[in-house]
Motif scaffolding. Structure first.
Motif, PDB file in Angstrom:
ATOM      1  N   GLY A 397      10.166 -11.980  15.639  1.00  0.00           N
ATOM      2  CA  GLY A 397       8.961 -12.629  15.137  1.00  0.00           C
ATOM      3  C   GLY A 397       8.121 -11.711  14.279  1.00  0.00           C
ATOM      4  O   GLY A 397       6.980 -12.029  13.923  1.00  0.00           O
ATOM      5  N   LEU A 398       8.689 -10.533  13.955  1.00  0.00           N
ATOM      6  CA  LEU A 398       7.972  -9.560  13.124  1.00  0.00           C
ATOM      7  C   LEU A 398       8.398  -9.603  11.662  1.00  0.00           C
ATOM      8  O   LEU A 398       7.690  -9.101  10.793  1.00  0.00           O
ATOM      9  N   GLY A 399       9.571 -10.177  11.393  1.00  0.00           N
ATOM     10  CA  GLY A 399      10.170 -10.057  10.066  1.00  0.00           C
ATOM     11  C   GLY A 399       9.275 -10.489   8.929  1.00  0.00           C
ATOM     12  O   GLY A 399       8.985  -9.708   8.011  1.00  0.00           O
ATOM     13  N   LEU A 400       8.803 -11.741   8.937  1.00  0.00           N
ATOM     14  CA  LEU A 400       7.990 -12.235   7.827  1.00  0.00           C
ATOM     15  C   LEU A 400       6.593 -11.630   7.840  1.00  0.00           C
ATOM     16  O   LEU A 400       5.966 -11.495   6.786  1.00  0.00           O
ATOM     17  N   TYR A 401       6.109 -11.257   9.017  1.00  0.00           N
ATOM     18  CA  TYR A 401       4.829 -10.540   9.077  1.00  0.00           C
ATOM     19  C   TYR A 401       4.943  -9.202   8.345  1.00  0.00           C
ATOM     20  O   TYR A 401       4.070  -8.821   7.561  1.00  0.00           O
ATOM     21  N   ILE A 402       6.053  -8.485   8.587  1.00  0.00           N
ATOM     22  CA  ILE A 402       6.283  -7.205   7.908  1.00  0.00           C
ATOM     23  C   ILE A 402       6.431  -7.427   6.410  1.00  0.00           C
ATOM     24  O   ILE A 402       5.940  -6.628   5.605  1.00  0.00           O
ATOM     25  N   VAL A 403       7.098  -8.520   6.014  1.00  0.00           N
ATOM     26  CA  VAL A 403       7.245  -8.838   4.588  1.00  0.00           C
ATOM     27  C   VAL A 403       5.875  -8.970   3.928  1.00  0.00           C
ATOM     28  O   VAL A 403       5.616  -8.379   2.868  1.00  0.00           O
ATOM     29  N   LYS A 404       4.982  -9.738   4.533  1.00  0.00           N
ATOM     30  CA  LYS A 404       3.649  -9.953   3.953  1.00  0.00           C
ATOM     31  C   LYS A 404       2.865  -8.646   3.871  1.00  0.00           C
ATOM     32  O   LYS A 404       2.246  -8.327   2.845  1.00  0.00           O
ATOM     33  N   GLU A 405       2.886  -7.868   4.956  1.00  0.00           N
ATOM     34  CA  GLU A 405       2.168  -6.586   4.962  1.00  0.00           C
ATOM     35  C   GLU A 405       2.742  -5.624   3.917  1.00  0.00           C
ATOM     36  O   GLU A 405       1.997  -4.900   3.246  1.00  0.00           O
ATOM     37  N   THR A 406       4.053  -5.617   3.770  1.00  0.00           N
ATOM     38  CA  THR A 406       4.704  -4.717   2.811  1.00  0.00           C
ATOM     39  C   THR A 406       4.358  -5.108   1.379  1.00  0.00           C
ATOM     40  O   THR A 406       4.055  -4.245   0.542  1.00  0.00           O
ATOM     41  N   ILE A 407       4.389  -6.406   1.086  1.00  0.00           N
ATOM     42  CA  ILE A 407       4.065  -6.870  -0.263  1.00  0.00           C
ATOM     43  C   ILE A 407       2.608  -6.576  -0.607  1.00  0.00           C
ATOM     44  O   ILE A 407       2.283  -6.225  -1.739  1.00  0.00           O
ATOM     45  N   GLU A 408       1.724  -6.688   0.383  1.00  0.00           N
ATOM     46  CA  GLU A 408       0.319  -6.340   0.146  1.00  0.00           C
ATOM     47  C   GLU A 408       0.176  -4.859  -0.186  1.00  0.00           C
ATOM     48  O   GLU A 408      -0.673  -4.475  -0.998  1.00  0.00           O
TER      49      GLU A 408
END
Length: 438
Positions: A397-408
C-alpha cells in the motif's frame, strides 16, 4: 535559512558581531565620516576664498581628524569607540560653530542629523546610548540658540554670505538626514521581510510536521500488520512442512514461503525507497527514457501474469531527458508493477503501453493499461499511504504513495484516469530541463 542572494543575514550576524544589520551601520558611519571630511575641506576652501577666514583653521582640522578617526576605528572593528568619539566630537564641534554665528545660516540643522545618526548607529540593544546622544544633540541645539555663550568670537556675515551658507547647510544636512532615514527604512523593511519569511517557513514546517506525525502514526500501525502477516504465514508454513510427508506437498509449502518472503522483501524495498526519496537530494543526469522503461519491464518479469501481458514501449529510441535516474526508476517501477498486478485475467489480450510527449515546458509519460480499472470514488485516495484500491491487492500500500512523493521531489505532477472494467492511465508530468527526441 538563507533568505536572499548574497550574504545571508545569519552570516552577517556571525561576521559582524551578533547584529544582522551591523554591516549597514558600519557603512553608515563610514559614509558620514567621509561626508564630514569632504564637507570640512570644502568649507575650509569656501571660508578662505569667500568669507575672509572667518573660522579658525584648527576647527576645520578638528572636523577632518574627527572624520578620519571615526572611519579608521570602524575599519579596525572598534565600532562602539568610533561611534562614541565621532558623535561626541561632532556635537561639540557643531555647538562651537552654531553658537558663534547667526541662526539664519541653518547650521543648527546638523544637530538633527546627529540625533538621527545616533538612532541609526546604535541598535535596539544599545537604545540607551542612542537616546543619550539624541538628547545631547537636542540639548546643545537649544542651548546654542537660547543661551548667549560661545567659546568662539561671534562671526558676522553679509546677507549674501548668509544666503550661501543657508543653501549649503540646508542641502548638506538634508542629504545626510535622508540617507540616515533611508537606512532606517531599509533595516525596518528587511526585518519585516525576514519576519514574513520566517512565518511562512514556520507554517510550512508545521504543515510538514503535522503530515509527518500523521504518516508516522499510520506507518507504525500498518507496518506492524504488514510485517506480522507474512511472518505469521511463514511460521505456519514451516510448521506444516515439518509435519508433511509428501515431497510435492512440502514443495508447495516452500513455494508459498517464497511468496511470503517476496512480500517482506517488497515491503522493505518500499520503505527504503521512501526513506531515500525523503532524505536525499535530487541528482539530475541524462537518461535514455526508452532504455529505462525496458529495464524496468525486464526487472518486473518475475511478477505473476507478466508473461501473458503485451508490453508496448512507444517511447522514441533516442529520447533523452534530464532527471534523477534513481527517482525515475522508482516511479516507473511502481506504476508499471501496479498495472501488472491489476491486469484483467478475463481479457484475452492484456496490455500495458508507455508513451512519451512534450507539452509546453513539461514532458509527459503516459502509462496505459486495459486492466480491471479503479472505481471513481477511490481515485482520489489511491496515492494515500497504505491505501489499497482493490481487494486483490497484496502489496504494502506504499507504492503509489511513494510515486506521488517522488514526483513532488522532482517538481512534477501525476494524474490518473480510470474506468472500472476498461483500464487505467497514469500521466506523469515532469519539468522540462533538457529533453530531445531524435
Amino acid at each position: 535559512m538563507a533568505l536572499s542572494k548574497g550574504i545571508p543575514e545569519t552570516q552577517i550576524s556571525e561576521v559582524k558581531g551578533g547584529d544582522p544589520y551591523q554591516l549597514k551601520r558600519d557603512q553608515l558611519i563610514r559614509h558620514l565620516s567621509v561626508v564630514l571630511i569632504i564637507g570640512a575641506a570644502l568649507y575650509l576652501v569656501l571660508d578662505r576664498a569667500y568669507f575672509q577666514k572667518s573660522v579658525p583653521i584648527y576647527i576645520f582640522a578638528i572636523a577632518i581628524v574627527t572624520g578620519m578617526v571615526a572611519f579608521m576605528l570602524n575599519k579596525l572593528g572598534k565600532r562602539d569607540l568610533s561611534k562614541i568619539i565621532g558623535l561626541l566630537l561632532f556635537n561639540l564641534l557643531m555647538y562651537c560653530l552654531v553658537s558663534s554665528e547667526s541662526r539664519s545660516t541653518s547650521l543648527f540643522l546638523f544637530f538633527g542629523v546627529a540625533g538621527l545618526a545616533a538612532l541609526a548607529l546604535f541598535g535596539y540593544e544599545e537604545r540607551l546610548k542612542a537616546y543619550g546622544f539624541a538628547f545631547l544633540s537636542l540639548a546643545l541645539s537649544l542651548f546654542s540658540q537660547l543661551v548667549d555663550y560661545s567659546p568662539f568670537p561671534q562671526r558676522h556675515f553679509s546677507e549674501d554670505q548668509v544666503l550661501v551658507f543657508n543653501i549649503i547647510n540646508t542641502v548638506t544636512a538634508s542629504y545626510c538626514a535622508i540617507y540616515v532615514i533611508m537606512l532606517l527604512l531599509r533595516i525596518n523593511h528587511r526585518a519585516e521581510a525576514q519576519l514574513r519569511s520566517s512565518i511562512v517557513e514556520s507554517e510550512s514546517r508545521n504543515k510538514m510536521l503535522v503530515k509527518s506525525n500523521a504518516e508516522l502514526d499510520q506507518f507504525m500501525y500498518s507496518t506492524s500488520h504488514d510485517l506480522r502477516a507474512p511472518l505469521s504465514s511463514l511460521k505456519g508454513l514451516i510448521h506444516l512442512s515439518e509435519l508433511g510427508k509428501d515431497l510435492s506437498e512440502v514443495r508447495e509449502y516452500i513455494h508459498l514461503m517464497k511468496g511470503s518472503i517476496h512480500s517482506l522483501e517488497k515491503f522493505t524495498l518500499d520503505i527504503t525507497d521512501h526513506y531515500k526519496n525523503s532524505r536525499t537530494d535530487s541528482l539530475p543526469a541524462v537518461v535514455r527514457l526508452r532504455t529505462k522503461v525496458d529495464d524496468v519491464i525486464k526487472n518486473l518479469s518475475f511478477l505473476d501474469n507478466t508473461k501473458r501481458i503485451r508490453f508496448e514501449n512507444e517511447v522514441p529510441d533516442q529520447t533523452q531527458i534530464l532527471t534523477d535516474p534513481a527517482r525515475l526508476r522508482i516511479v516507473l517501477n511502481n506504476v508499471i508493477s501496479n498495472s501488472i498486478k491489476y491486469s484483467d485475467p478475463d481479457k484475452s489480450d492484456p496490455s500495458i503501453k508507455v508513451t512519451y510527449a512534450m507539452q509546453g515546458d513539461r514532458y509527459l509519460i503516459h502509462i496505459k493499461d486495459n486492466g480491471i480499472g479503479i472505481e471513481e470514488d477511490r481515485l482520489d485516495k489511491i496515492f494515500d499511504m497504505f491505501y489499497r484500491a482493490s481487494d486483490r491487492s497484496q502489496g504494502s500500500g506504499l507504492g503509489l504513495y511513494i510515486v506521488k512523493e517522488t514526483i513532488e521531489k522532482l517538481n512534477g505532477e501525476i494524474s490518473v484516469n480510470s474506468a472500472l472494467g476498461e483500464g487505467t492511465t497514469f500521466t506523469i508530468k515532469l519539468p522540462f530541463e533538457a529533453a530531445s527526441a531524435v
